[in-house]
Design an enzyme around this catalytic site. Structure first.
Site, short mmCIF file in Angstrom:
data_model
loop_
_atom_site.label_atom_id
_atom_site.label_comp_id
_atom_site.label_asym_id
_atom_site.label_seq_id
_atom_site.Cartn_x
_atom_site.Cartn_y
_atom_site.Cartn_z
N CYS A 1 0.82 -1.21 0.00
CA CYS A 1 0.00 0.00 0.00
C CYS A 1 0.86 1.26 0.00
O CYS A 1 2.07 1.21 0.23
CB CYS A 1 -0.91 0.04 1.24
SG CYS A 1 -1.98 -1.37 1.46
N ASP B 1 22.57 34.82 -15.33
CA ASP B 1 21.25 35.42 -15.50
C ASP B 1 21.12 36.72 -14.69
O ASP B 1 21.52 36.79 -13.53
CB ASP B 1 20.19 34.40 -15.06
CG ASP B 1 18.80 34.95 -15.22
OD1 ASP B 1 18.29 34.84 -16.34
OD2 ASP B 1 18.24 35.46 -14.25
#
Length: 482
Positions: free
Chosen positions: A33, A425
């Protein structure tokens, strides 16, 4: 190695943040599970923990029909840290062993079959084909639960060539027949609708706003709760719309595809585009430890682009212009060269142009320097001629007009690479003081998320471009915002 004490606490609390990071096998029932399973928790003495569904199945357990482990998000941890293994898993999930042989896969990876088998045996205890077969069956189980597609269509959508082969493999791998799984299912829809789960938290508002500021009319659509776009995979064409459902920690995806054989890799690509498999709690804990004092947006995700080719084209069109200007250029390119897809609410939708369509056009309809048009044609021709090798952005920098920035940016958004640092950047540079002189290298292997966190702090992240300081830099540092 899994910590049993931590796993025990997570399963007893049904903490959704651990969903997909491990699985719980119950020795008395033979079922495995998810940590969020609604069933009554078993005694600890009857429990065994596994870090992947494949490992639980190899140990002889079958998936639970209540919590459906086939729907759990993937955990990066079980994929290991070896680049070759990670790439092999990605290619297999995209259908490499459904469309070709093991030897062809090894050729693409640049390794021998014996070595690949050894990697899989060490990590999962199964051969590559056995791994691929189980993943196919888990995907088929998801379709059986969530759709009313005929079993024959589900067999082909999962990569099987015949219904008999599908039935035999499904029974051997799952422990039930396809019809037994469908008989147990109560949540089917007449549409092709899939529920794609993630581990919370999920900063949907940040991702949505990023997409809104960059979405291309006719190709994409975004609103308060939805993101959708036209898609292509090989010869298959279609579109999807994903609805965010924060109360259920998932996206409800409505999908149309004209070739169901491509359904599995398409769903994997949608998961990557929305960054559904990231474990942001682990990522942000690491960033906090490596860069103390850095303010973080909780649950921030990498906004994806459908393909590396599209990411490269969008990056080139964004060189030295604003976000709005770049968006107009991409919109013009899509409307002029893109293949019409369908009409919606009176508007024509388009697929993103192919390398052949761009390489064969003079691109004079794009209002930009001729040198950049040549870069676009050069890049598209490279993709058309080089096939598989073109999907390695490290090779792009050999092309005139494409520098390291373009390759790195496309890798981050077009491939979902978690460890890209865009040092040059402008938006990142503006936010660097918030690092308090700490070395960004300490953020590895999550530097893409650091880049995104810094963008969110920069007022330039949505408004301005990263303008190079010289013409020599122009090809290697286009606008960050594309």
């Amino acid at each position: 190695m899994l910590d049993p004490a931590l796993c025990r606490q997570a399963r007893l609390s049904r903490d959704a943040r651990f969903d997909g990071r491990f699985f719980i096998a119950v020795k008395t029932t033979g079922i495995y599970c998810r940590p969020i399973c609604p069933a009554t928790p078993p005694k600890e003495s009857n429990v065994v923990y596994f870090d992947s569904a494949v490992a639980a199945a190899q140990a002889g357990f079958r998936p639970c029909l209540r919590c459906r482990p086939d729907s759990a998000p993937d955990s990066p941890a079980w994929r290991g840290t070896q680049t070759t293994l990670e790439r092999a898993l990605r290619l297999i999930d995209e259908g490499a062993l459904q469309e070709g042989s093991l030897s062809c896969l090894c050729e693409r990876l640049g390794i021998g079959e014996r070595y690949l088998r050894r990697l899989f045996q060490q990590r999962f205890g199964v051969a590559p084909k056995a791994y691929a077969l189980y993943r196919q069956c888990l995907f088929a189980k998801q379709l059986l639960h969530q759709t009313t597609l005929p079993v024959t269509d589900i067999a082909y959508a999962s990569g099987f060539r015949s219904l008999r082969r599908f039935n035999d493999a499904f029974k051997a791998q799952i422990g039930l027949t396809p019809r037994e799984v469908r008989r147990e299912s109560t949540e089917r829809s007449p549409e092709l609708i899939l529920r794609l789960a993630y581990r919370p938290p999920y900063a949907w508002e940040s991702l949505r706003d990023f997409f809104i500021s960059r979405h291309i009319e006719g190709l994409e659509w975004v609103d308060e709760r939805h993101y959708g776009r036209c898609i292509a995979w090989g010869e298959a064409r279609g579109h999807f719309t994903a609805e965010h459902r924060p109360d259920r920690h998932d996206f409800l995806v409505r999908l149309e595809l004209d070739d169901l054989r491509m359904l599995s890799p398409v769903v994997r690509r949608i998961r990557r585009l929305l960054d559904l498999d990231a474990d942001t709690s682990v990522i942000e804990t690491h960033l906090t430890q490596a860069l103390p004092g850095l303010p973080l947006i909780e649950g921030l995700r990498l906004p994806g682009v459908w393909s590396l080719f599209e990411a490269g084209i969008r990056a080139i069109l964004g060189q030295q212009v604003t976000v709005a200007a770049a968006r107009r250029l991409v919109t013009t390119l899509v409307a002029t060269l893109g293949e019409p897809a369908c009409e919606s609410e009176g508007q024509v939708r388009y697929h993103f142009p192919t390398p052949s369509q761009i390489a064969g056009s003079d691109l004079t309809f794009l209002k930009m320097p001729e040198s950049r048009r040549e870069t676009l044609r050069r890049f598209a021709s490279f993709y058309r001629q080089q096939a598989d090798s073109a999907d390695e952005p490290s090779t792009w920098t050999a092309l005139k007009g494409i520098g390291q920035w373009t390759a790195d940016y496309a890798t981050m958004r077009g491939a979902g690479d978690p460890d890209i640092w865009l040092a040059g950047d402008l938006g990142v540079k503006k936010a660097l003081p918030s690092l308090n002189s700490h070395d960004p290298a300490g953020a590895a292997p999550w530097r893409s998320y650091l880049t995104l966190q810094l963008w969110s702090q920069s007022s330039l992240s949505l408004q301005t471009s990263s303008r190079p300081t010289s013409s020599r830099q122009a090809s290697s540092r286009p606008t960050r915002s594309r």
